[in-house]
Write an enzyme that holds these catalytic residues in place. Structure first.
Site, PDB file in Angstrom:
ATOM      1  CE1 TYR A  49     -39.467 -11.559 -34.946  1.00  0.00           C
ATOM      2  CE2 TYR A  49     -41.225 -12.783 -33.868  1.00  0.00           C
ATOM      3  CZ  TYR A  49     -40.778 -11.653 -34.537  1.00  0.00           C
ATOM      4  OH  TYR A  49     -41.646 -10.622 -34.803  1.00  0.00           O
ATOM      5  CG  PHE A  57     -36.490 -10.542 -25.700  1.00  0.00           C
ATOM      6  CD1 PHE A  57     -36.879 -10.781 -27.015  1.00  0.00           C
ATOM      7  CD2 PHE A  57     -35.277  -9.886 -25.496  1.00  0.00           C
ATOM      8  CE1 PHE A  57     -36.113 -10.373 -28.100  1.00  0.00           C
ATOM      9  CE2 PHE A  57     -34.480  -9.476 -26.571  1.00  0.00           C
ATOM     10  CZ  PHE A  57     -34.917  -9.730 -27.877  1.00  0.00           C
ATOM     11  NE  ARG A  85     -36.428  -3.134 -41.201  1.00  0.00           N
ATOM     12  CZ  ARG A  85     -36.328  -3.808 -40.060  1.00  0.00           C
ATOM     13  NH1 ARG A  85     -37.218  -4.735 -39.741  1.00  0.00           N
ATOM     14  NH2 ARG A  85     -35.352  -3.563 -39.216  1.00  0.00           N
ATOM     15  CB  THR A  91     -36.669  -2.572 -33.086  1.00  0.00           C
ATOM     16  OG1 THR A  91     -35.978  -2.984 -34.276  1.00  0.00           O
ATOM     17  CG2 THR A  91     -37.263  -3.788 -32.389  1.00  0.00           C
ATOM     18  NE  ARG A 102     -41.753  -2.044 -35.462  1.00  0.00           N
ATOM     19  CZ  ARG A 102     -40.735  -2.789 -35.869  1.00  0.00           C
ATOM     20  NH1 ARG A 102     -39.558  -2.220 -36.140  1.00  0.00           N
ATOM     21  NH2 ARG A 102     -40.876  -4.086 -36.025  1.00  0.00           N
ATOM     22  CG  HIS A 115     -41.977  -9.119 -39.130  1.00  0.00           C
ATOM     23  ND1 HIS A 115     -40.690  -9.148 -38.622  1.00  0.00           N
ATOM     24  CD2 HIS A 115     -41.913  -9.661 -40.379  1.00  0.00           C
ATOM     25  CE1 HIS A 115     -39.887  -9.705 -39.529  1.00  0.00           C
ATOM     26  NE2 HIS A 115     -40.608 -10.017 -40.602  1.00  0.00           N
ATOM     27  CD  GLU A 126     -38.851 -12.261 -42.673  1.00  0.00           C
ATOM     28  OE1 GLU A 126     -39.570 -11.284 -42.992  1.00  0.00           O
ATOM     29  OE2 GLU A 126     -37.987 -12.187 -41.778  1.00  0.00           O
TER      30      GLU A 126
HETATM   31  P1  TYD Z   1     -35.636  -7.569 -34.507  1.00  0.00           P
HETATM   32  O1  TYD Z   1     -35.619  -8.551 -35.636  1.00  0.00           O
HETATM   33  O2  TYD Z   1     -34.319  -7.221 -33.859  1.00  0.00           O
HETATM   34  O3  TYD Z   1     -36.307  -6.171 -34.923  1.00  0.00           O
HETATM   35  P2  TYD Z   1     -37.341  -5.757 -36.082  1.00  0.00           P
HETATM   36  O4  TYD Z   1     -38.709  -6.289 -35.720  1.00  0.00           O
HETATM   37  O5  TYD Z   1     -37.330  -4.238 -36.058  1.00  0.00           O
HETATM   38  O6  TYD Z   1     -36.825  -6.315 -37.380  1.00  0.00           O
HETATM   39  O7  TYD Z   1     -36.589  -8.117 -33.339  1.00  0.00           O
HETATM   40  C1  TYD Z   1     -37.759  -8.819 -33.640  1.00  0.00           C
HETATM   41  C2  TYD Z   1     -38.803  -8.479 -32.616  1.00  0.00           C
HETATM   42  O8  TYD Z   1     -38.365  -8.898 -31.333  1.00  0.00           O
HETATM   43  C3  TYD Z   1     -39.081  -6.977 -32.461  1.00  0.00           C
HETATM   44  O9  TYD Z   1     -39.967  -6.477 -33.429  1.00  0.00           O
HETATM   45  C4  TYD Z   1     -39.622  -6.907 -31.072  1.00  0.00           C
HETATM   46  C5  TYD Z   1     -38.882  -8.014 -30.339  1.00  0.00           C
HETATM   47  N1  TYD Z   1     -37.770  -7.499 -29.526  1.00  0.00           N
HETATM   48  C6  TYD Z   1     -37.969  -7.331 -28.162  1.00  0.00           C
HETATM   49  O10 TYD Z   1     -39.067  -7.610 -27.633  1.00  0.00           O
HETATM   50  N2  TYD Z   1     -36.938  -6.837 -27.396  1.00  0.00           N
HETATM   51  C7  TYD Z   1     -35.725  -6.513 -27.949  1.00  0.00           C
HETATM   52  O11 TYD Z   1     -34.816  -6.078 -27.207  1.00  0.00           O
HETATM   53  C8  TYD Z   1     -35.542  -6.690 -29.364  1.00  0.00           C
HETATM   54  C9  TYD Z   1     -34.224  -6.351 -30.017  1.00  0.00           C
HETATM   55  C10 TYD Z   1     -36.581  -7.178 -30.099  1.00  0.00           C
END
Ligand code: TYD
Length: 153
Positions: A49, A57, A85, A91, A102, A115, A126
């Site tokens: 991440y 967060f 996806r 998300t 989701r 994820h 990954e």
């Molecule tokens: P991200 O890579 O932006 O999304 P995705 O998982 O859809 O590829 O974010 C990674 C993870 O971070 C997401 O699954 C959940 C968490 N997250 C939050 O908790 N709050 C947020 O505002 C965002 C953007 C993500």
């Protein structure tokens, strides 16, 4: 054939949704080529991440991903990254379309069940991050002629 990474997060594992979620990918026709349970570490998650490192967060997200073991999966298929996806959905579970994982199982931005790699380039990185070479399995399925047209594969 493209390969992609899926992680069934603690929100999936702890809510008893592993079978339910794996079924979604399986019945789409994605080919499971790697599967294991793992306890992720802060170090792995900081790398995974890294694009969110500046967000308030960030630590909470990593802690949530370490709240229980996760299921790490590798799927193969035509355009697998995009297909996975689209099955996964947006998300934030509250915004994700009904019919997506989701959208159907999450009401949270963080506790969003899965994820899924977001590009072919990231999928390669990954998969390498979470699997060793000998943890991938190459095998054929007799369903192939009923999953794809002859000129697709
Ligand atoms: P991200 O890579 O932006 O999304 P995705 O998982 O859809 O590829 O974010 C990674 C993870 O971070 C997401 O699954 C959940 C968490 N997250 C939050 O908790 N709050 C947020 O505002 C965002 C953007 C993500």
């Amino acid at each position: 054939m493209e390969k992609t990474l899926v992680i069934l997060k603690p929100s999936c594992v702890m809510r008893g949704l592993i079978g339910e979620v794996l079924t979604r990918f399986e019945r789409k026709g994605l080919h499971l080529i790697g599967l294991k349970m793992a306890q992720l570490t802060d170090e792995q998650l900081s790398e995974h991440y890294a694009h969110l490192a500046g967000k308030p967060f960030f630590q909470m997200l990593k802690d949530a991903m370490m709240a229980s073991p996760v299921i790490v999966c590798a799927f193969e298929g035509l355009d697998a990254v995009e297909v996975v996806r689209s099955i996964t959905g947006a998300t934030n579970g509250r915004k994700a379309a009904a019919g997506t994982i989701r959208g159907d199982f999450s009401i949270s931005g963080q506790e969003n069940i899965v994820h899924a790699s977001d590009s072919v380039e990231n999928a390669k990185i990954e998969l390498k991050r979470f699997f060793k070479d000998d943890e991938f399995f190459e095998y054929s399925t007799p369903m192939m002629p009923f999953l794809y047209a002859g000129d697709e594969v």
